[in-house]
Every structure is written in C-alpha cells, then in structure tokens.
Scaffold this motif. Sequence first.
Motif, PDB file in Angstrom:
ATOM      1  N   UNK A   1       0.897  -1.619  -0.096  1.00  0.00           N
ATOM      2  CA  UNK A   1       0.405  -0.235   0.379  1.00  0.00           C
ATOM      3  C   UNK A   1       1.041   1.248  -0.356  1.00  0.00           C
ATOM      4  N   UNK A   2       2.437   1.211   0.494  1.00  0.00           N
ATOM      5  CA  UNK A   2       2.703   2.140   0.325  1.00  0.00           C
ATOM      6  C   UNK A   2       3.595   2.800  -0.890  1.00  0.00           C
TER       7      UNK A   2
ATOM      8  N   UNK B   1      -9.115  -0.830   6.647  1.00  0.00           N
ATOM      9  CA  UNK B   1      -9.840   0.133   6.235  1.00  0.00           C
ATOM     10  C   UNK B   1      -9.186   1.297   5.537  1.00  0.00           C
ATOM     11  N   UNK B   2     -10.258   1.145   4.154  1.00  0.00           N
ATOM     12  CA  UNK B   2      -9.734   1.830   3.045  1.00  0.00           C
ATOM     13  C   UNK B   2     -10.448   3.240   2.787  1.00  0.00           C
TER      14      UNK B   2
ATOM     15  N   UNK C   1      -6.901   6.415   1.531  1.00  0.00           N
ATOM     16  CA  UNK C   1      -5.952   6.098   2.628  1.00  0.00           C
ATOM     17  C   UNK C   1      -5.891   4.868   3.361  1.00  0.00           C
ATOM     18  N   UNK C   2      -5.178   3.799   3.890  1.00  0.00           N
ATOM     19  CA  UNK C   2      -5.125   3.238   4.766  1.00  0.00           C
ATOM     20  C   UNK C   2      -5.189   3.124   5.974  1.00  0.00           C
TER      21      UNK C   2
ATOM     22  N   UNK D   1       2.511   8.198   5.479  1.00  0.00           N
ATOM     23  CA  UNK D   1       2.921   6.552   5.991  1.00  0.00           C
ATOM     24  C   UNK D   1       2.265   6.002   7.635  1.00  0.00           C
ATOM     25  N   UNK D   2       2.001   6.567   8.453  1.00  0.00           N
ATOM     26  CA  UNK D   2       0.989   5.747   9.519  1.00  0.00           C
ATOM     27  C   UNK D   2      -0.410   7.022  10.270  1.00  0.00           C
ATOM     28  N   UNK D   3      -1.477   6.895   9.707  1.00  0.00           N
ATOM     29  CA  UNK D   3      -1.694   5.712   8.645  1.00  0.00           C
ATOM     30  C   UNK D   3      -1.437   6.321   7.257  1.00  0.00           C
TER      31      UNK D   3
END
Length: 137
Positions: free
Chosen positions: A21-22, A96-97, A83-84, A66-68
């Motif tokens: 995801x990154x 969660x997307x 976002x994730x 990076x977080x989330x």
Amino acid sequence: MAKAETEIVVSENTDKIREIIMDLKELGTCFKFVERVSEDGKIWFVKAPMSAITRTKELSVTLMKKEPVEWEARGEHLLWRGGFELGEIDERTRIRVWLSVEGLGNMATIINPMAGMQIGGQLKYFIKELRKKLESH
C-alpha cells in the motif's frame, strides 16, 4: 467531494500489506481508470473516456503520510485521495480503506456529480485488485 470507505480482513501480515500500500506503482494499477503508471509510480495516466471527460490526462501522485498511509493523486481538473488504516484481529489484518475524488476548477460542476455516482464502484474495483496483489505477493 465524493467519498467511500470499506473495511476488509485478510490473512496477510501487516508488513507485507504496508509494503504494497505504500508502493504508488502498485496502487495505481489497482484503479480501473488508470491506463498505465510511470516506472516510479509518481504519474498515473488516465484512460479514455475519463481523461476526455475530466480533461485530465495524468495525475501526479504523492505519499502524504506513512501512518496511517495516505496518498494524493492530483491532476489538472481532478484530485483523488486515499488512505489505509491497519489493525490486527485474531492473527489477521483489518484494513480500513477510503477513497475520495473531487473535481477541480471549472470542471468541478461536471466532475463532482459524476464522481458521487461512481465512487462506490471505483472502491469496489480497487479492493478486488488490491486483494489480488496481496494474494500474489
């Protein structure tokens, strides 16, 4: 701005998921409206007819947090964000997307109503492709 979100649970570990995801190139290939992605993932080329309708041929993509994990893909008349959030549930990972899309400038009045009708389908397709990537890695 049109927004949609969902939550999925997968058996892959958070490190593997975070790696995917990154990776902006991996993310870009999960969208139905993206024709191709630059080698570094920082440019997503928009498919026709969406590129003609939105007058946006490409999106410049940036990893915002990076977080989330949060990213932004900005074009001349179009702004996508996503976002994730990751969490662990019984040796599995909850993801969660969320996705949002917004028309910019003089195209906003055309893009925004259309985006509101299509964001749910875009998220559904995105999740399907993301699951394929998670399973193949």
